[in-house]
Motif scaffolding. Structure first.
Motif, PDB file in Angstrom:
ATOM      1  N   TYR A  93      41.818   9.990  10.712  1.00  0.00           N
ATOM      2  CA  TYR A  93      40.714  10.502  11.074  1.00  0.00           C
ATOM      3  C   TYR A  93      39.392  10.011  11.446  1.00  0.00           C
ATOM      4  CZ  TYR A  93      42.110  14.914   8.371  1.00  0.00           C
ATOM      5  OH  TYR A  93      42.852  16.246   8.115  1.00  0.00           O
ATOM      6  N   SER A  94      38.951  10.016  11.588  1.00  0.00           N
ATOM      7  CA  SER A  94      37.175   8.605  11.991  1.00  0.00           C
ATOM      8  C   SER A  94      36.726   8.105  10.854  1.00  0.00           C
ATOM      9  CB  SER A  94      36.685   9.246  13.761  1.00  0.00           C
ATOM     10  OG  SER A  94      36.380  10.543  13.577  1.00  0.00           O
ATOM     11  N   ASN A  95      35.979   8.052  11.236  1.00  0.00           N
ATOM     12  CA  ASN A  95      34.824   7.728  10.001  1.00  0.00           C
ATOM     13  C   ASN A  95      33.578   8.464   9.677  1.00  0.00           C
ATOM     14  OD1 ASN A  95      32.475   7.553   7.912  1.00  0.00           O
ATOM     15  ND2 ASN A  95      33.180   4.819   8.814  1.00  0.00           N
ATOM     16  N   ASN A  96      33.504   9.476  10.695  1.00  0.00           N
ATOM     17  CA  ASN A  96      32.836   9.904  11.251  1.00  0.00           C
ATOM     18  C   ASN A  96      33.153  11.763  11.283  1.00  0.00           C
ATOM     19  OD1 ASN A  96      30.668   8.740  11.989  1.00  0.00           O
ATOM     20  ND2 ASN A  96      30.489   9.444  14.255  1.00  0.00           N
ATOM     21  N   GLU A  97      34.010  11.571  11.378  1.00  0.00           N
ATOM     22  CA  GLU A  97      35.431  12.810  10.695  1.00  0.00           C
ATOM     23  C   GLU A  97      34.984  13.313   9.195  1.00  0.00           C
ATOM     24  OE1 GLU A  97      38.664  14.074  14.702  1.00  0.00           O
ATOM     25  OE2 GLU A  97      38.404  12.666  13.589  1.00  0.00           O
ATOM     26  N   ILE A  98      35.504  12.085   8.582  1.00  0.00           N
ATOM     27  CA  ILE A  98      35.608  11.779   7.116  1.00  0.00           C
ATOM     28  C   ILE A  98      34.067  12.270   6.667  1.00  0.00           C
ATOM     29  CG2 ILE A  98      36.034  10.236   4.855  1.00  0.00           C
ATOM     30  CD1 ILE A  98      38.306   9.539   5.813  1.00  0.00           C
ATOM     31  N   VAL A  99      33.223  11.864   7.063  1.00  0.00           N
ATOM     32  CA  VAL A  99      31.781  11.864   6.864  1.00  0.00           C
ATOM     33  C   VAL A  99      31.206  13.025   6.668  1.00  0.00           C
ATOM     34  CG1 VAL A  99      29.240  11.961   6.851  1.00  0.00           C
ATOM     35  CG2 VAL A  99      31.044   9.755   7.328  1.00  0.00           C
ATOM     36  N   VAL A 100      31.584  14.430   7.923  1.00  0.00           N
ATOM     37  CA  VAL A 100      31.874  15.019   7.818  1.00  0.00           C
ATOM     38  C   VAL A 100      31.981  16.708   7.473  1.00  0.00           C
ATOM     39  CG1 VAL A 100      31.611  17.454   9.984  1.00  0.00           C
ATOM     40  CG2 VAL A 100      31.296  15.424  11.005  1.00  0.00           C
ATOM     41  N   LYS A 101      33.149  16.145   7.115  1.00  0.00           N
ATOM     42  CA  LYS A 101      34.667  16.420   6.544  1.00  0.00           C
ATOM     43  C   LYS A 101      33.691  16.825   4.798  1.00  0.00           C
ATOM     44  CE  LYS A 101      38.177  19.659   5.471  1.00  0.00           C
ATOM     45  NZ  LYS A 101      37.784  21.163   5.816  1.00  0.00           N
ATOM     46  N   SER A 102      34.046  15.896   3.904  1.00  0.00           N
ATOM     47  CA  SER A 102      32.821  15.854   2.769  1.00  0.00           C
ATOM     48  C   SER A 102      31.609  16.293   2.882  1.00  0.00           C
ATOM     49  CB  SER A 102      32.707  13.872   2.541  1.00  0.00           C
ATOM     50  OG  SER A 102      34.306  13.280   3.222  1.00  0.00           O
ATOM     51  N   LEU A 103      30.533  16.612   3.345  1.00  0.00           N
ATOM     52  CA  LEU A 103      29.460  16.862   3.228  1.00  0.00           C
ATOM     53  C   LEU A 103      29.436  18.666   4.374  1.00  0.00           C
ATOM     54  CD1 LEU A 103      27.143  14.700   6.092  1.00  0.00           C
ATOM     55  CD2 LEU A 103      27.435  15.234   3.601  1.00  0.00           C
ATOM     56  N   GLN A 104      30.529  18.966   4.713  1.00  0.00           N
ATOM     57  CA  GLN A 104      31.269  20.720   4.187  1.00  0.00           C
ATOM     58  C   GLN A 104      31.562  21.105   3.150  1.00  0.00           C
ATOM     59  OE1 GLN A 104      34.151  20.778   8.182  1.00  0.00           O
ATOM     60  NE2 GLN A 104      32.060  20.897   9.285  1.00  0.00           N
ATOM     61  N   GLU A 105      32.350  20.092   2.654  1.00  0.00           N
ATOM     62  CA  GLU A 105      33.115  20.167   0.882  1.00  0.00           C
ATOM     63  C   GLU A 105      32.257  20.236  -0.028  1.00  0.00           C
ATOM     64  OE1 GLU A 105      36.092  17.674   0.820  1.00  0.00           O
ATOM     65  OE2 GLU A 105      37.705  18.471   2.057  1.00  0.00           O
ATOM     66  N   THR A 106      30.790  19.415  -0.159  1.00  0.00           N
ATOM     67  CA  THR A 106      29.574  19.451  -1.073  1.00  0.00           C
ATOM     68  C   THR A 106      28.895  20.357  -0.705  1.00  0.00           C
ATOM     69  OG1 THR A 106      30.018  16.447  -0.437  1.00  0.00           O
ATOM     70  CG2 THR A 106      28.014  17.609  -1.320  1.00  0.00           C
ATOM     71  N   ALA A 107      28.429  20.901   0.418  1.00  0.00           N
ATOM     72  CA  ALA A 107      28.344  22.079   1.268  1.00  0.00           C
ATOM     73  C   ALA A 107      28.554  23.667   0.242  1.00  0.00           C
ATOM     74  CB  ALA A 107      27.606  22.425   2.480  1.00  0.00           C
ATOM     75  N   ASN A 108      29.812  23.587   0.730  1.00  0.00           N
ATOM     76  CA  ASN A 108      30.618  24.581   0.422  1.00  0.00           C
ATOM     77  C   ASN A 108      30.610  24.715  -1.615  1.00  0.00           C
ATOM     78  OD1 ASN A 108      31.484  25.924   2.147  1.00  0.00           O
ATOM     79  ND2 ASN A 108      33.383  24.167   2.462  1.00  0.00           N
ATOM     80  N   ARG A 109      30.415  23.678  -2.041  1.00  0.00           N
ATOM     81  CA  ARG A 109      31.089  23.069  -3.514  1.00  0.00           C
ATOM     82  C   ARG A 109      29.410  23.977  -3.906  1.00  0.00           C
ATOM     83  NH1 ARG A 109      33.678  18.594  -4.561  1.00  0.00           N
ATOM     84  NH2 ARG A 109      35.646  19.786  -4.297  1.00  0.00           N
ATOM     85  N   TYR A 110      27.812  22.872  -3.727  1.00  0.00           N
ATOM     86  CA  TYR A 110      27.050  23.179  -4.629  1.00  0.00           C
ATOM     87  C   TYR A 110      25.910  23.777  -4.152  1.00  0.00           C
ATOM     88  CZ  TYR A 110      29.698  18.929  -6.814  1.00  0.00           C
ATOM     89  OH  TYR A 110      30.388  18.247  -7.665  1.00  0.00           O
TER      90      TYR A 110
END
Length: 118
Positions: A77-94
């Protein structure tokens, strides 16, 4: 899949992204070890870097392939792809999956940071 990465995992990914950004896609543990040794105050053993890179491979964050007796790695994954995925996971979690709510929180944090730094 991507969720959380420790500080050494992040440093390794950063080193690989820098190499790949410069068009270098066949990177060994030694290549990453040399970069981290040069750029980081904290000294780590070569075997530690290798172990963490192998774990990133097992987590499907790195690709690993063998040429001769040597393994080479590259990011999935690119840096941007990991950031996007992490933000999606954070939004889902919190934030019940609400990216707009997460965006408001991030904007608020940025505004607070601007006020503190003035």
């Amino acid at each position: 899949m991507l969720s959380r990465h420790g500080s050494l995992e992040c440093a390794i990914l950063g080193a690989l992204w820098n190499l790949e950004q410069n068009g270098i896609y066949t990177n060994s543990v030694k290549d990453v070890f040399d970069i981290l040794s040069k750029n980081d105050d904290e000294k780590r053993a070569y075997t530690t870097i290798k172990t963490v890179m192998d774990r990133l491979f097992e987590k499907k964050v790195l690709l690993r392939y063998k040429q001769g007796k040597k393994f080479f790695y590259r990011t999935v994954y690119s840096n941007n792809e990991i950031v996007v995925k992490s933000l999606q996971e954070t939004a889902n979690r919190y934030c019940s999956g609400d990216l707009a709510k997460l965006s408001l929180i991030l904007n608020s944090m940025m505004e607070e940071d601007l006020l503190v730094s003035v």
